[in-house]
Design an enzyme around this catalytic site. Sequence first.
Site, short mmCIF file in Angstrom:
data_model
loop_
_atom_site.label_atom_id
_atom_site.label_comp_id
_atom_site.label_asym_id
_atom_site.label_seq_id
_atom_site.Cartn_x
_atom_site.Cartn_y
_atom_site.Cartn_z
N ARG A 13 0.84 -1.21 0.00
CA ARG A 13 0.00 0.00 0.00
C ARG A 13 0.87 1.27 0.00
O ARG A 13 1.01 1.94 -1.02
CB ARG A 13 -0.96 -0.04 1.21
CG ARG A 13 -2.07 0.99 1.18
CD ARG A 13 -1.67 2.38 1.64
NE ARG A 13 -1.08 2.40 2.98
CZ ARG A 13 -0.49 3.48 3.48
NH1 ARG A 13 -0.43 4.60 2.79
NH2 ARG A 13 0.06 3.46 4.69
N ASP A 14 1.53 1.53 1.10
CA ASP A 14 2.35 2.75 1.19
C ASP A 14 3.50 2.67 0.18
O ASP A 14 3.88 3.66 -0.45
CB ASP A 14 2.91 2.88 2.61
CG ASP A 14 3.28 4.31 3.00
OD1 ASP A 14 3.50 5.13 2.09
OD2 ASP A 14 3.35 4.59 4.20
N HIS A 205 5.30 4.42 12.72
CA HIS A 205 5.34 4.35 11.25
C HIS A 205 6.32 5.44 10.79
O HIS A 205 5.95 6.62 10.69
CB HIS A 205 3.91 4.62 10.75
CG HIS A 205 3.71 4.66 9.28
ND1 HIS A 205 2.99 3.69 8.60
CD2 HIS A 205 4.08 5.55 8.34
CE1 HIS A 205 2.94 3.99 7.32
NE2 HIS A 205 3.59 5.12 7.13
N HIS A 207 8.92 7.07 8.11
CA HIS A 207 9.55 7.18 6.79
C HIS A 207 11.02 7.54 7.04
O HIS A 207 11.37 8.11 8.07
CB HIS A 207 8.82 8.21 5.93
CG HIS A 207 7.51 7.67 5.42
ND1 HIS A 207 7.36 7.18 4.16
CD2 HIS A 207 6.31 7.50 6.04
CE1 HIS A 207 6.12 6.74 4.00
NE2 HIS A 207 5.46 6.92 5.12
N CYS A 238 4.22 9.29 0.16
CA CYS A 238 2.86 9.77 -0.07
C CYS A 238 2.94 10.88 -1.11
O CYS A 238 3.74 11.81 -0.95
CB CYS A 238 2.28 10.28 1.24
SG CYS A 238 0.67 11.05 1.05
N ASN A 247 9.31 4.19 3.43
CA ASN A 247 9.26 3.75 4.82
C ASN A 247 10.58 3.08 5.17
O ASN A 247 11.33 2.68 4.29
CB ASN A 247 8.15 2.70 4.99
CG ASN A 247 6.78 3.28 4.80
OD1 ASN A 247 6.33 3.44 3.68
ND2 ASN A 247 6.12 3.60 5.89
P1 HMG Z 1 -12.96 14.56 -2.40
O1 HMG Z 1 -12.71 14.96 -3.82
O2 HMG Z 1 -13.03 15.62 -1.38
O3 HMG Z 1 -14.21 13.60 -2.23
O4 HMG Z 1 -11.81 13.52 -1.99
P2 HMG Z 1 -15.70 13.64 -2.68
O5 HMG Z 1 -16.47 12.93 -1.63
O6 HMG Z 1 -16.09 15.04 -3.06
O7 HMG Z 1 -15.69 12.74 -4.01
C1 HMG Z 1 -15.06 13.14 -5.20
C2 HMG Z 1 -15.15 11.98 -6.18
O8 HMG Z 1 -14.40 10.87 -5.70
C3 HMG Z 1 -16.57 11.45 -6.38
O9 HMG Z 1 -16.65 10.95 -7.72
C4 HMG Z 1 -16.65 10.30 -5.42
O10 HMG Z 1 -17.61 9.33 -5.79
C5 HMG Z 1 -15.26 9.74 -5.53
P3 HMG Z 1 -17.45 11.74 -8.87
O11 HMG Z 1 -18.83 11.87 -8.34
O12 HMG Z 1 -16.75 13.08 -8.99
O13 HMG Z 1 -17.29 10.86 -10.05
N1 HMG Z 1 -14.87 9.02 -4.31
C6 HMG Z 1 -14.41 7.76 -4.29
N2 HMG Z 1 -14.19 6.86 -5.26
C7 HMG Z 1 -13.73 5.67 -4.89
N3 HMG Z 1 -13.46 5.33 -3.61
C8 HMG Z 1 -13.66 6.19 -2.62
C9 HMG Z 1 -14.16 7.46 -2.94
N4 HMG Z 1 -14.47 8.55 -2.20
C10 HMG Z 1 -14.91 9.49 -3.05
N5 HMG Z 1 -13.39 5.85 -1.37
C11 HMG Z 1 -11.02 11.68 -0.68
C12 HMG Z 1 -11.72 13.02 -0.68
C13 HMG Z 1 -10.70 11.35 0.77
C14 HMG Z 1 -11.96 10.64 -1.26
C15 HMG Z 1 -9.73 11.78 -1.56
O14 HMG Z 1 -9.01 12.91 -1.20
C16 HMG Z 1 -8.87 10.56 -1.39
O15 HMG Z 1 -9.23 9.46 -1.80
N6 HMG Z 1 -7.67 10.72 -0.79
C17 HMG Z 1 -6.76 9.62 -0.54
C18 HMG Z 1 -5.38 10.14 -0.36
C19 HMG Z 1 -4.46 9.02 -0.02
O16 HMG Z 1 -4.77 7.85 -0.20
N7 HMG Z 1 -3.24 9.37 0.45
C20 HMG Z 1 -2.25 8.39 0.79
C21 HMG Z 1 -2.57 7.57 1.98
S1 HMG Z 1 -2.23 8.39 3.52
C22 HMG Z 1 -0.54 8.06 3.78
O17 HMG Z 1 0.13 7.58 2.90
C23 HMG Z 1 0.01 8.32 5.14
C24 HMG Z 1 0.24 7.01 5.93
O18 HMG Z 1 1.11 6.15 5.26
C25 HMG Z 1 0.83 7.35 7.32
C26 HMG Z 1 2.03 8.31 7.24
O19 HMG Z 1 3.01 8.00 6.55
O20 HMG Z 1 1.93 9.34 7.90
C27 HMG Z 1 -1.08 6.27 6.17
MG MG Z 2 3.27 6.30 5.26
#
Ligand code: HMG
Ligand code: MG
Length: 297
Positions: A13-14, A205, A207, A238, A247
């Site tokens: 995933r990450d 966690h 990086h 990310c 990581n």
């Molecule tokens: P948004 O644009 O504000 O959401 O995104 P929305 O609710 O307005 O929806 C926009 C569109 O996305 C819509 O589609 C929804 O249906 C669709 P449209 O009507 O325009 O065709 N949608 C989805 N589609 C599929 N699956 C879903 C989903 N939700 C909405 N679940 C949102 C907000 C949170 C959805 C977006 O910003 C997002 O998906 N972000 C993910 C970012 C991400 O994954 N970042 C990396 C992970 S975090 C990380 O790596 C840190 C970590 O490792 C820890 C660390 O290192 O600190 C965990």
């Molecule tokens: Mg991470």
Amino acid sequence: MSNHVTIVEVGPRDGLQNEPYTIPTEVKVELIDRLAGCGLGVVEATSFVAAPAIPQLADAEEVFGRIERKTGVRYPVLVPNLKGYERARAVGAEEIAVFTAASEAFNRKNINCSIAESLERFTPVLEKAQTDGVRVRGYVSTVLGCPYQGDVPVSEVVRVAEALHEAGCVEISLGDTIGVGTPSKARAMFEAVATSIPMEQLAVHFHDTYGQALANIYACLEAGVRVIDSSVAGLGGCPYARGATGNVATEDVVFMLDGMGMTTGVDLDSLARTGDWIAGELGRPRSRAGQAILKRN
Ligand code: HMG
Ligand code: MG
């Protein structure tokens, strides 16, 4: 204090979410299956997020549907909202992770809402998860620094971690998203969170942007942490945390823990071979420990 450490392997995933080129679904599936075969008990498999946000993991359904699902191995997946939860459940996910941050600026970039809004968004997800018997982990990102706002007060980390815990997350992973933490700060942050959340429900966690991750892990191990997130071959990053590297490598962590006489259940040789294989597939460097282990065999 227990001698056993649970490694949460976040490579699929990450590790893959930030890769610039499309990775074939079969490579992702093989990676997850091989990692489970190395003795890792928890392999974070993918993310059910919006595809435009993380195009690399847009095949989450297919990946999750095709993995082996080995008995005794947990396969959590990232879920940002109810839509993600329904998608994950539709393909049989039994464990999820929700994610927010200790800095407002990062949260806006990453999930397009404030910290408070993210917590509200998780409420129905956590309610459903409780009804369905789904285990939920909560991530707090930017616990030691934010790419946009710089310093992050420890009090904010504690506040957000407590909110996730109170909402029903059974494990809280503290993420140094950009790898700026150093051992004494990491330990102080961890200890501050551990004053209100039981130690066994906390994970770290790190990086490894500045090469501090192993030292930070060691500092937190001394403070009592027994759940460590890491990524095979040190993959990761990310897209919303520019400049941050992968990581800490799982090979490096397991080598250190083995040397400390702690148990993980992970077969280091198999892990090194898996790291070598995925690094080759992605054109990425091997981890230091991984290379050395392969050479000595
Ligand atoms: P948004 O644009 O504000 O959401 O995104 P929305 O609710 O307005 O929806 C926009 C569109 O996305 C819509 O589609 C929804 O249906 C669709 P449209 O009507 O325009 O065709 N949608 C989805 N589609 C599929 N699956 C879903 C989903 N939700 C909405 N679940 C949102 C907000 C949170 C959805 C977006 O910003 C997002 O998906 N972000 C993910 C970012 C991400 O994954 N970042 C990396 C992970 S975090 C990380 O790596 C840190 C970590 O490792 C820890 C660390 O290192 O600190 C965990
Ligand atoms: Mg991470």
